[in-house]
Write a protein that holds these residues in place. Structure first.
Motif, PDB file in Angstrom:
ATOM      1  N   PRO A  49      58.610  39.653  53.635  1.00 16.43           N
ATOM      2  CA  PRO A  49      58.125  38.994  52.412  1.00 16.43           C
ATOM      3  C   PRO A  49      57.255  37.779  52.748  1.00 16.43           C
ATOM      4  O   PRO A  49      57.480  37.098  53.740  1.00 16.43           O
ATOM      5  CB  PRO A  49      59.418  38.557  51.709  1.00 16.43           C
ATOM      6  CG  PRO A  49      60.458  38.546  52.769  1.00 16.43           C
ATOM      7  CD  PRO A  49      60.044  39.551  53.808  1.00 16.43           C
ATOM      8  N   VAL A  50      56.221  37.560  51.928  1.00 20.09           N
ATOM      9  CA  VAL A  50      55.290  36.447  52.152  1.00 20.09           C
ATOM     10  C   VAL A  50      55.251  35.591  50.897  1.00 20.09           C
ATOM     11  O   VAL A  50      55.100  36.103  49.795  1.00 20.09           O
ATOM     12  CB  VAL A  50      53.867  36.983  52.450  1.00 20.09           C
ATOM     13  CG1 VAL A  50      52.861  35.841  52.493  1.00 20.09           C
ATOM     14  CG2 VAL A  50      53.852  37.746  53.764  1.00 20.09           C
ATOM     15  N   TYR A  51      55.414  34.298  51.079  1.00 18.73           N
ATOM     16  CA  TYR A  51      55.397  33.399  49.918  1.00 18.73           C
ATOM     17  C   TYR A  51      54.177  32.489  49.876  1.00 18.73           C
ATOM     18  O   TYR A  51      53.855  31.916  48.869  1.00 18.73           O
ATOM     19  CB  TYR A  51      56.687  32.562  49.890  1.00 18.73           C
ATOM     20  CG  TYR A  51      57.930  33.424  49.951  1.00 18.73           C
ATOM     21  CD1 TYR A  51      58.336  34.175  48.857  1.00 18.73           C
ATOM     22  CD2 TYR A  51      58.657  33.529  51.138  1.00 18.73           C
ATOM     23  CE1 TYR A  51      59.450  34.990  48.920  1.00 18.73           C
ATOM     24  CE2 TYR A  51      59.776  34.335  51.210  1.00 18.73           C
ATOM     25  CZ  TYR A  51      60.174  35.065  50.095  1.00 18.73           C
ATOM     26  OH  TYR A  51      61.261  35.877  50.172  1.00 18.73           O
ATOM     27  N   SER A  52      53.517  32.321  51.002  1.00 13.75           N
ATOM     28  CA  SER A  52      52.316  31.471  51.055  1.00 13.75           C
ATOM     29  C   SER A  52      51.505  31.849  52.287  1.00 13.75           C
ATOM     30  O   SER A  52      51.963  32.618  53.129  1.00 13.75           O
ATOM     31  CB  SER A  52      52.693  29.997  51.126  1.00 13.75           C
ATOM     32  OG  SER A  52      53.192  29.718  52.416  1.00 13.75           O
ATOM     33  N   ASP A  53      50.304  31.283  52.398  1.00 16.29           N
ATOM     34  CA  ASP A  53      49.430  31.589  53.539  1.00 16.29           C
ATOM     35  C   ASP A  53      50.061  31.182  54.863  1.00 16.29           C
ATOM     36  O   ASP A  53      49.897  31.850  55.875  1.00 16.29           O
ATOM     37  CB  ASP A  53      48.084  30.867  53.386  1.00 16.29           C
ATOM     38  CG  ASP A  53      47.156  31.636  52.442  1.00 16.29           C
ATOM     39  OD1 ASP A  53      47.566  32.727  52.002  1.00 16.29           O
ATOM     40  OD2 ASP A  53      46.057  31.147  52.162  1.00 16.29           O
ATOM     41  N   VAL A  54      50.767  30.067  54.850  1.00 18.81           N
ATOM     42  CA  VAL A  54      51.403  29.589  56.085  1.00 18.81           C
ATOM     43  C   VAL A  54      52.473  30.582  56.511  1.00 18.81           C
ATOM     44  O   VAL A  54      52.561  30.984  57.666  1.00 18.81           O
ATOM     45  CB  VAL A  54      52.019  28.182  55.880  1.00 18.81           C
ATOM     46  CG1 VAL A  54      52.693  27.713  57.157  1.00 18.81           C
ATOM     47  CG2 VAL A  54      50.945  27.196  55.444  1.00 18.81           C
ATOM     48  N   LEU A  55      53.256  31.006  55.555  1.00 16.50           N
ATOM     49  CA  LEU A  55      54.324  31.939  55.881  1.00 16.50           C
ATOM     50  C   LEU A  55      53.790  33.328  56.215  1.00 16.50           C
ATOM     51  O   LEU A  55      54.460  34.101  56.873  1.00 16.50           O
ATOM     52  CB  LEU A  55      55.339  31.999  54.734  1.00 16.50           C
ATOM     53  CG  LEU A  55      56.226  30.755  54.658  1.00 16.50           C
ATOM     54  CD1 LEU A  55      57.084  30.795  53.410  1.00 16.50           C
ATOM     55  CD2 LEU A  55      57.112  30.636  55.903  1.00 16.50           C
ATOM     56  N   ALA A  56      52.573  33.640  55.773  1.00 14.71           N
ATOM     57  CA  ALA A  56      51.999  34.948  56.081  1.00 14.71           C
ATOM     58  C   ALA A  56      51.867  35.125  57.591  1.00 14.71           C
ATOM     59  O   ALA A  56      52.185  36.177  58.129  1.00 14.71           O
ATOM     60  CB  ALA A  56      50.638  35.112  55.405  1.00 14.71           C
ATOM     61  N   SER A  57      51.436  34.060  58.281  1.00 13.70           N
ATOM     62  CA  SER A  57      51.285  34.182  59.740  1.00 13.70           C
ATOM     63  C   SER A  57      52.654  34.342  60.396  1.00 13.70           C
ATOM     64  O   SER A  57      52.799  35.070  61.371  1.00 13.70           O
ATOM     65  CB  SER A  57      50.526  32.980  60.317  1.00 13.70           C
ATOM     66  OG  SER A  57      51.319  31.821  60.215  1.00 13.70           O
ATOM     67  N   HIS A  58      53.662  33.674  59.840  1.00 19.74           N
ATOM     68  CA  HIS A  58      55.023  33.814  60.364  1.00 19.74           C
ATOM     69  C   HIS A  58      55.536  35.240  60.122  1.00 19.74           C
ATOM     70  O   HIS A  58      56.144  35.852  61.002  1.00 19.74           O
ATOM     71  CB  HIS A  58      55.937  32.792  59.690  1.00 19.74           C
ATOM     72  CG  HIS A  58      57.345  32.824  60.189  1.00 19.74           C
ATOM     73  ND1 HIS A  58      57.670  32.624  61.520  1.00 19.74           N
ATOM     74  CD2 HIS A  58      58.515  33.078  59.554  1.00 19.74           C
ATOM     75  CE1 HIS A  58      58.976  32.738  61.675  1.00 19.74           C
ATOM     76  NE2 HIS A  58      59.515  33.016  60.501  1.00 19.74           N
TER      77      HIS A  58
END
Lengths: 156, 156
Positions: A42-51
């Motif tokens: 799951p992705v909640y923001s652009d920063v977390l997308a890379s994670h």
């Protein structure tokens, strides 16, 4: 020849499932073909997308298996014509590898580190298509590659 | 904006029809969209294929209409990213033209003379896809173009 497609997420639309099943059926006389689906993070923001992509890359690596040639699908990768793609498949088939593994990322793409570590980065178009549609495009090109090799190299 | 897709032959596979209908439905809130199917000429040999393409080109020309910008789909044409394609659509929409006409040839391609006379030659991939699949790829890119324009130009 063993071909594995590692793809993120499940195909939802019925017409996409039908199309993919159709091409799997057409490809199987030519090679051992396997699609491995890896769950999207799951992705909640652009920063977390890379994670999320990092976690996905870890899960992808676990599915690759030894002595494999890894092809990452990447819009910024190398574009090949269908004939060039067929030649590449042919060369890989006779190289003594266990398998060729194509990796299609999630809706946010593939981890940069993973792309860099891949043996080849393939771009199917400069245009952006969804990762789900990319799966169908890839199967269509694999089928075309086997047809090209079968008619031009094996039968002529 | 009026967009017309002139395509050779009918879509046979059920899953392709479903996919195309789905994207037509998604595109229609953004523009007036029309698909015009032109019958493919029968082909018996390579020599006759060029003759068939000439006849097809004549039938295509009759369907284009005045004050139209003609985009021929051609593997050797110009490749655009989805963002560049969206910008092109946007520019054409505000140019006072009656319509933008995309032309997808038959299984043997498009007549050379027709391609040369087109206002733009667009390549969606270096890889060869069937002309029927190209229709779906084009609709997907048109939908993506409207989404890009809607989010980035109209709403921001």
């Amino acid at each position: 020849m063993n071909i594995k497609v590692i793809a993120l997420g499940k195909i939802k639309e019925k017409y996409m499932k039908s199309a993919i099943d159709e091409f799997l059926k057409r490809i199987r006389p030519y090679c051992s073909m396997q699609i491995v689906e890896v769950q999207e993070e799951p992705v909640y923001s652009d920063v977390l997308a890379s994670h999320a992509r990092e976690i996905e890359a870890k899960k992808i690596r676990e599915k690759i298996g030894s002595n494999s040639f890894v092809v990452a699908l990447d819009i910024d990768g190398v574009e090949l014509s269908s004939e060039e793609f067929a030649k590449k498949i042919d060369a890989l088939a006779s190289s003594g590898l266990n398998s060729v593994v194509f990796v299609i990322g999630s809706s946010t793409g593939l981890d940069d580190g993973f792309k860099k570590s891949a043996d080849f980065r393939l771009s199917m178009s400069k245009m952006t298509f969804t990762h789900q549609f990319a799966r169908l495009m890839l199967l269509k090109q694999l089928y075309r590659a086997f047809k090209i090799l079968n008619n031009e190299t094996y039968h002529k």
